[in-house]
Write an enzyme that holds these catalytic residues in place. Structure first.
Site, short mmCIF file in Angstrom:
data_model
loop_
_atom_site.label_atom_id
_atom_site.label_comp_id
_atom_site.label_asym_id
_atom_site.label_seq_id
_atom_site.Cartn_x
_atom_site.Cartn_y
_atom_site.Cartn_z
N HIS A 117 41.08 42.81 40.91
CA HIS A 117 39.25 43.11 41.43
C HIS A 117 38.39 41.65 40.28
O HIS A 117 39.18 40.82 39.64
CB HIS A 117 39.29 44.50 40.49
CG HIS A 117 39.84 44.78 39.80
ND1 HIS A 117 40.71 44.66 38.57
CD2 HIS A 117 38.18 45.13 37.94
CE1 HIS A 117 41.01 45.01 37.76
NE2 HIS A 117 39.55 45.02 36.87
N HIS A 172 37.34 42.27 37.37
CA HIS A 172 36.66 41.68 36.28
C HIS A 172 36.48 40.21 35.33
O HIS A 172 37.86 40.56 35.55
CB HIS A 172 36.62 43.17 35.62
CG HIS A 172 36.41 44.48 35.69
ND1 HIS A 172 36.76 45.90 35.49
CD2 HIS A 172 35.02 44.66 36.12
CE1 HIS A 172 35.77 47.00 35.73
NE2 HIS A 172 34.75 45.91 36.55
N ASP A 207 38.33 39.97 32.27
CA ASP A 207 39.77 40.63 31.22
C ASP A 207 41.13 40.30 32.93
O ASP A 207 42.25 40.37 32.48
CB ASP A 207 39.67 41.44 30.75
CG ASP A 207 40.12 42.80 31.40
OD1 ASP A 207 39.01 42.81 32.32
OD2 ASP A 207 40.54 43.47 31.59
N HIS A 208 40.82 40.20 33.84
CA HIS A 208 41.52 39.83 35.17
C HIS A 208 41.47 38.68 35.64
O HIS A 208 42.44 38.23 36.28
CB HIS A 208 41.90 41.18 36.19
CG HIS A 208 41.62 41.72 35.19
ND1 HIS A 208 43.19 42.97 35.70
CD2 HIS A 208 41.42 42.66 34.43
CE1 HIS A 208 43.04 43.99 34.91
NE2 HIS A 208 42.01 44.10 33.59
N HIS A 268 37.40 52.16 40.73
CA HIS A 268 37.74 51.23 39.34
C HIS A 268 36.91 49.91 39.10
O HIS A 268 35.43 49.96 38.86
CB HIS A 268 39.17 50.84 39.46
CG HIS A 268 38.89 49.73 37.37
ND1 HIS A 268 38.40 50.26 36.27
CD2 HIS A 268 38.81 48.89 37.10
CE1 HIS A 268 38.48 49.38 35.54
NE2 HIS A 268 38.42 47.59 36.08
N ASP A 313 44.02 48.11 37.36
CA ASP A 313 43.49 48.79 36.61
C ASP A 313 42.77 50.14 37.56
O ASP A 313 41.95 50.72 37.05
CB ASP A 313 41.84 48.17 36.13
CG ASP A 313 42.16 47.47 35.01
OD1 ASP A 313 43.03 46.56 34.75
OD2 ASP A 313 41.02 46.81 34.50
N HIS A 323 46.79 47.01 31.85
CA HIS A 323 47.08 47.46 29.90
C HIS A 323 47.83 48.14 30.15
O HIS A 323 48.36 49.39 30.78
CB HIS A 323 45.86 47.62 30.35
CG HIS A 323 45.02 47.38 30.69
ND1 HIS A 323 43.58 46.51 29.84
CD2 HIS A 323 43.49 47.14 31.68
CE1 HIS A 323 43.00 45.36 30.69
NE2 HIS A 323 42.77 45.94 31.55
#
Ligand code: ZN
Ligand code: FE
Length: 256
Positions: free
Chosen positions: A56, A58, A60-61, A115, A134, A172
């Site tokens: 996805h 985001h 942090d990905h 998400h 996530d 995570h």
């Protein structure tokens, strides 16, 4: 030949994961939270990166994509078609039912909106491995940012229907806080209490709590258990639809 899977931490609590096909030498990174630790892991293993499978959009990905691409210019970035405009360097757009090849390995793409609206997960069926991003966490699930709650419940239900022995790798390391919440909403679940003790011990020893399995999550993840009597009773929602129980669970966790 079976895949080799290597999991390690990036940033503060993101997982990096590499999937290596020994038959062809192909190696995929699942998401790209941070280039440096992924490059270090590749070096440690002696693997060359061929693919990045993004779950996805985001930051942090995906924020490691540029750094990985400069180290491995030919790397192929695969990601959800529905989020293509937000995924850097995307070369292959995928959707429900597509198959992504990593060397001789194959991953089925499963769409799990919730998400984010375009979130996908990658299921290496013959390897019994699921990369859940996530969407599903050990004893928890991702926050629902971009769809109605019922959509996320349907996505989790799809993952719950995968074979019990499937190894689940998540985006995570959130298990300890998830476990504490889980106990509060499924208080008579003995498997959950036992798992909280186990997870606390692993974390105290500096170890990861993942991968988990679908079977374990069915027993101890309250978000997959929104249709069970124990969770319903704890929430006072004996007759509500499972998606409504799920929504209440998610809202309580958000507040907690
Ligand atoms: Zn995310
Ligand atoms: Fe994340």
């Amino acid at each position: 030949m079976p895949a080799e899977i290597h999991q390690f931490l990036c940033l503060s609590d993101n997982f990096g994961a590499l999937v290596h096909d020994p038959a062809t030498g192909a190696t995929a990174a699942i998401d790209a939270p941070q280039a440096m630790p992924i490059l270090a892991a590749l070096k440690e293993k002696g693997w060359a990166l061929t693919d990045i499978l993004v779950t996805h959009h985001h930051a942090d990905h995906v924020q490691g994509v540029a750094g990985l691409k400069s180290a491995f210019p030919k790397v192929r970035v695969v990601g959800p078609a529905k989020e293509a405009s937000r995924i850097p360097e995307i070369a292959e757009q995928v959707a429900e039912g597509d198959v992504v090849r990593v060397g001789a390995l194959a991953a089925a793409v499963i769409e799990t909106p919730g998400h984010t609206a375009g979130h996908v997960v990658y299921w290496f069926k013959s390897e019994h491995a699921l990369f859940a991003g996530d969407t599903l966490f050990a004893m928890g699930c991702g926050r629902v940012f971009e769809t109605p709650m019922a959509v996320m419940w349907d996505s989790l239900s799809k993952l719950a229907a995968l074979p019990g022995e499937t190894q689940v790798y998540c985006g995570h390391e959130y298990t300890l806080s998830n476990a504490r919440f889980a106990i509060s909403v499924d208080p008579d679940n003995a498997a959950m209490a036992a798992r909280l003790r186990e997870v606390a011990g692993l974390r105290a020893a500096g170890r990861f709590t993942l991968p988990t399995t679908i079977a374990r999550e069915l027993e101890t993840n309250p978000f997959l258990r929104a249709d069970t009597p124990g969770v319903r009773r704890a929430l006072g929602l004996e007759t509500a639809a499972p998606s409504a129980v799920f929504a209440e669970l998610r809202e309580r966790k958000n507040r907690g």
